[in-house]
Scaffold this active site. Structure first.
Site: not given
Length: 577
Positions: A39, A41, A43, A47, A271, A344-345
């Site tokens: 990240d 910034n 938040d 990003d 996939e 990611h899964d």
């Protein structure tokens, strides 16, 4: 040019051992899950500028291709896999100008970019769906699957991948729409040629902007059995036989190849849950296939029992080895393997297939050796190169993943299961295991953000982080770097023939790779204790030279009382006397 650089061949030249040389076979891919990477910034959300700031880190690792999970405009019901505008960047990640800086930075460093292509479904906030739900006569109605109910029941009895019915009632027209995932992810109707034309046009738009290929999300779900028939007599049942690898899948993919992919030099990976070796051969065949490779999930189900993903059972090396062997031999002469153990899964591989405590470093290196010495294209998931582990949050409200939350609610409220037992399943298989923020240093939140992270960090970031890894010459990071360098320098790792040895050994996975008169043997101990090694008679009288290993360089005499240490990995060059 330094030792990590690679000149990618084109697909039209350099025949090697009968196999066509291509950049996507010789590449090592690194997956970035942008929300959790870095990240810039404060938040709390990763990003594009955060990724840009870490490109030199990835260059140091030596990877060739970055797979970027979705950064498109999205309501984030499924963390970006519900897209509301395919040609816009979600403001949480930055702007299209940021994206252009990112891809230019990748290309300047000799790295390529593949984007996630999510076209089985859109968000329910996409303009197409908003128009389709306005009226049964809308010109966009047939972009999706709309059906009247069966009395007070849904149009059929399919369940969603994310639990519950795969149909959602819409009061506007008193009909249901199909969603194989979240109710905010309505399925596109690929039988409508206008849908396909829209998708192909969007793909060309990104490719013209410089994208080097696509990872295609659940792409084998795009063809459904005509009529969308129910399955069995239960109120709700798994209908995968009617939407996985459906009747027009090959036809649609071949059309995509003609209309888009053949016009560019690209890398593609589909996939495909439930795909078979035979289907993968057809889809990825060297001379007739439509995609370069597929993600199959058979080895990801080795620790799932009769109850499916969340039914956690002990796995055995025999089963994992048999699956990997089947795919290695099945695609050896037609097609290509993608090599991965987490994404990611999926939960973190060192927690799932190794030992994330006493032997975390050794087992992480052993698993890396497996992925980089089998035939296929290796995929590294962010943090894997650091040995990041699964997380064990105390409360269900600390988790963010929609699949996990739906499962917890269903299993505790509908099935009456003990919440503590359900949490054990989440600790082992939950998707948030892979989505905790990247651990950059030992500062607050692992240096991921100066704010509050969207998902809590794994508390072990104080010990496991990139800064620590880069300061330790014996770290997992540098072992990955060494494997990648070896792969660039030794075509045997890419194109060599694979042969299994010791196929009944309880603890050791042993195989050879052979190419142009050279032969390497790979020995991997999957046990947390010493494992006796029984040398094959064919190797008697041969000499062995160590290529790489995850323990100190000590002599290994495989002929006299030989054994491999806990989670030991050893790659040797074998030669006759």
């Amino acid at each position: 040019m330094n030792e990590n650089d690679q000149v990618f061949p084109t697909s039209e030249v350099n025949e090697t051992n009968g196999a066509k040389r291509t950049f996507w076979k010789e590449a090592v891919v690194y997956q970035i899950y942008p929300r959790s990477f870095h990240d810039s910034n404060g938040d709390g959300i990763g990003d594009l500028q955060g990724i840009i700031s870490k490109l030199d880190y990835l260059k140091t690792l030596g990877i060739d291709v970055i797979w970027l999970s979705p950064v498109y405009e999205s309501p984030n019901d499924d963390n970006g896999y519900d897209i509301s505008d395919y040609r816009a960047i979600h403001e949480e990640f930055g702007t299209l100008a940021d994206w252009e800086v990112l891809i230019d930075g990748m290309h300047a460093r000799g790295m390529k970019l593949i984007m996630d292509l999510v076209v089985n479904h859109t968000s329910d906030e996409h303009a197409w769906f908003a128009a389709s739900r306005e009226s049964v006569n809308s010109p966009y109605r047939d972009y999706y699957y709309w059906r009247p109910g069966r009395g007070d029941h849904e149009p059929n009895n399919w369940t969603s991948v994310f639990s519950g019915s795969a149909w959602q009632h819409d009061e506007c027209t008193d009909e249901y729409y199909l969603h194989l995932f979240s109710k905010k992810q309505p399925d596109l109707n690929w039988e409508n040629p206008s849908v396909r034309d829209e998708i192909y046009d969007m793909m060309r738009w990104w490719l013209d902007k410089g994208v080097d290929g696509f990872r295609m999300d659940v792409i084998n779900f795009i063809s459904k059995t005509p009529g969308l028939p129910s399955v069995g007599e239960e109120r709700y049942a798994w209908g995968g036989e009617h939407f996985m690898n459906g009747p027009h899948l090959t036809e649609h993919l071949q059309e995509m190849k003609r209309e888009v992919l053949d016009r560019y030099e690209v890398m593609t990976v589909g996939e495909m849950p439930g795909v078979t070796v035979e289907q993968a051969r057809e889809i990825t065949g060297e001379n007739h296939g439509s995609l370069n490779m597929v993600f199959q999930f058979e080895h990801m189900e080795v620790d799932s029992g009769a109850g499916g993903k969340w039914d956690v059972t002990p796995w055995k090396l025999h089963d994992l080895r048999s699956i990997l062997h089947k795919w290695q031999t099945g695609l050896a002469d037609s097609g290509w393997n993608s090599l991965y153990l987490n994404n990611h899964d999926q939960p973190r591989m060192v927690s799932r297939f190794g030992d994330d405590s006493a032997y975390r470093v050794q087992s992480a290196k052993m698993l890396a050796t497996l992925l980089h010495t089998l035939q296929g294209t290796p995929y590294i998931y962010q943090g894997e190169e650091l040995g990041m582990t699964n997380v064990r949050f105390d409360r269900i409200d600390q988790y963010k993943d929609i699949e996990t939350l739906n499962m917890y609610r269903e299993h505790t409220e509908q099935y009456g299961k003990d919440p503590a037992d359900v949490m054990k399943s989440i600790y082992a298989k939950g998707r948030d295991n892979a989505r905790t923020p990247m651990q950059w240093n030992a500062s607050l939140h692992g240096g991921f953000t100066s704010g509050t992270p969207w998902l809590e960090s794994n508390p072990n970031y104080t010990d496991i982080n990139a800064e620590q890894a880069l300061s330790d010459p014996d770290s997992i990071f540098y072992y990955y770097q060494a494997l990648i360098r070896l792969r660039k320098q030794n075509p045997i790792m890419v194109y060599g023939d694979y042969r299994l040895w010791l196929e009944e050994d309880e603890f050791i996975y042993a195989y050879t790779r052979s190419w142009e008169g050279k032969e390497w043997v790979v020995l991997l101990n999957f046990a947390g204790h010493d494992a006796a090694f029984h040398c094959p008679p064919e190797w008697k009288g041969c000499t062995f030279t160590r290529i790489i290993g995850n323990y100190d360089d000590v002599p290994f005499d495989m002929f006299v009382n030989a054994s491999l240490r806990p989670f030991e990995a050893l790659v040797l060059e074998i030669a006759a006397r």
